[in-house]
Scaffold this active site. Structure first.
Site, mmCIF file in Angstrom:
data_model
loop_
_atom_site.group_PDB
_atom_site.id
_atom_site.type_symbol
_atom_site.label_atom_id
_atom_site.label_comp_id
_atom_site.label_asym_id
_atom_site.label_seq_id
_atom_site.Cartn_x
_atom_site.Cartn_y
_atom_site.Cartn_z
ATOM 1 N N GLU A 49 6.191 23.613 -59.249
ATOM 2 C CA GLU A 49 6.012 23.233 -58.162
ATOM 3 C C GLU A 49 4.821 22.092 -57.978
ATOM 4 O O GLU A 49 3.806 22.376 -58.283
ATOM 5 C CB GLU A 49 5.533 24.316 -57.002
ATOM 6 C CG GLU A 49 6.476 25.456 -56.986
ATOM 7 C CD GLU A 49 5.874 26.519 -55.955
ATOM 8 O OE1 GLU A 49 5.160 25.969 -55.061
ATOM 9 O OE2 GLU A 49 6.364 27.644 -55.889
ATOM 10 N N ASP A 60 -1.242 25.891 -46.725
ATOM 11 C CA ASP A 60 -2.133 25.823 -47.593
ATOM 12 C C ASP A 60 -3.622 26.285 -46.995
ATOM 13 O O ASP A 60 -4.012 25.912 -45.923
ATOM 14 C CB ASP A 60 -2.368 24.449 -47.958
ATOM 15 C CG ASP A 60 -1.059 23.742 -48.469
ATOM 16 O OD1 ASP A 60 -0.322 24.578 -49.175
ATOM 17 O OD2 ASP A 60 -0.750 22.586 -48.450
#
Length: 267
Positions: A49, A60
């Protein structure tokens, strides 16, 4: 997308989970990021990824945010992300996806983004913040360019929601082991296992687990019940903590090799 399918099929034939790694493009620089990504793929990761750094992430945690900030301050552009995908795929021959929030794709142009990703050899996109009910335009372009559309599911999703997400997904389903943002922490093994079983009842797509997997022990735990194990923050941290690029690559190789060995220990 066929390469993605073949990768999961090969792992299943070997009685193991796939190892899916995450690193952001442009970290610490575009060229150094490409070198880090190819190092991880060469060391045993099955799928990569490539993160498209964003200034307003929702998934995140602080480790990846730090790396993203370094990439953005370095002037990273979407063209650099595409160059990263192209280089990683050409060098290793392995599937490379882009993990991105929806706003950069929408602003860049949906058709343009899909076409350029396909031309770069990309296998698809992971879109953590694109609501499935608003995804028709992207999915049409993804299908036209043979790109996978990977959605993220969470333990809090209702059965109806899981059915809607999995029916629109392709490639694989990203199951969040924990509620919250990415980062290395104690993983909720039973919660993740329950979620995987729920997703498996709704789709025949591979189900891959991420968020909270920080070491080989947790990777082995998840590999016992999931089709794929996704590791991101631990790899980013290994690179952040290294004193120089050489040491960083050595740390990435070591951690990736440990994780690759761990996902083969299926119960």
């Amino acid at each position: 997308m066929q390469l993605l399918h073949d990768t999961f099929a090969k792992a299943a034939s070997e009685n193991r989970a796939t190892l899916i790694a995450y690193l952001p493009a442009g970290f610490p620089t575009v060229d150094a990021g490409i070198a880090a990504i190819t190092t991880v793929l060469d060391a045993g990761a099955d799928i990569m990824e490539v993160g498209l750094p964003h200034s307003d992430p929702v998934l995140d945690g602080p480790v990846i945010q730090t790396a993203d900030d370094i990439a953005l301050r370095g002037g990273l552009k979407i063209a650099d992300v595409m160059r990263t995908v192209r280089a990683a795929h050409r060098v290793t021959g392995k599937p490379v996806l882009v993990m991105t929030y929806w706003n950069p794709v929408s602003r860049y142009g949906i058709e343009r983004f899909a076409a350029e990703l396909a031309e770069a050899g990309g296998a698809g996109c992971i879109l953590p913040d694109l609501p499935v009910q608003e995804s028709a335009e992207w999915r049409a372009q993804a299908a036209a360019h043979d790109l996978a559309t990977v959605f993220v599911v969470a333990p809090s999703n209702t059965t109806e929601r899981l059915d809607a997400i999995t029916s629109a997904a392709s490639g694989f389903v990203y199951a969040s082991a924990l509620m919250g943002v990415t980062g290395s922490r104690e993983a909720a093994g039973e919660s993740a296992k329950t979620l995987v079983r729920r997703v498996e009842s709704a789709t025949e797509l591979p189900v891959c687990v991420g968020i909270g997997i920080s070491d080989a022990a947790r990777a082995a735990e998840v590999a016992a019940f999931a089709d794929g194990v996704i590791v991101g923050s631990a790899l980013v941290k290994a690179l952040l903590d290294a004193p120089d690029e050489t040491a960083g690559h050595a740390a990435l190789r070591s951690l990736t090799a440990e994780l690759a060995a761990a996902v083969q220990r299926r119960e």
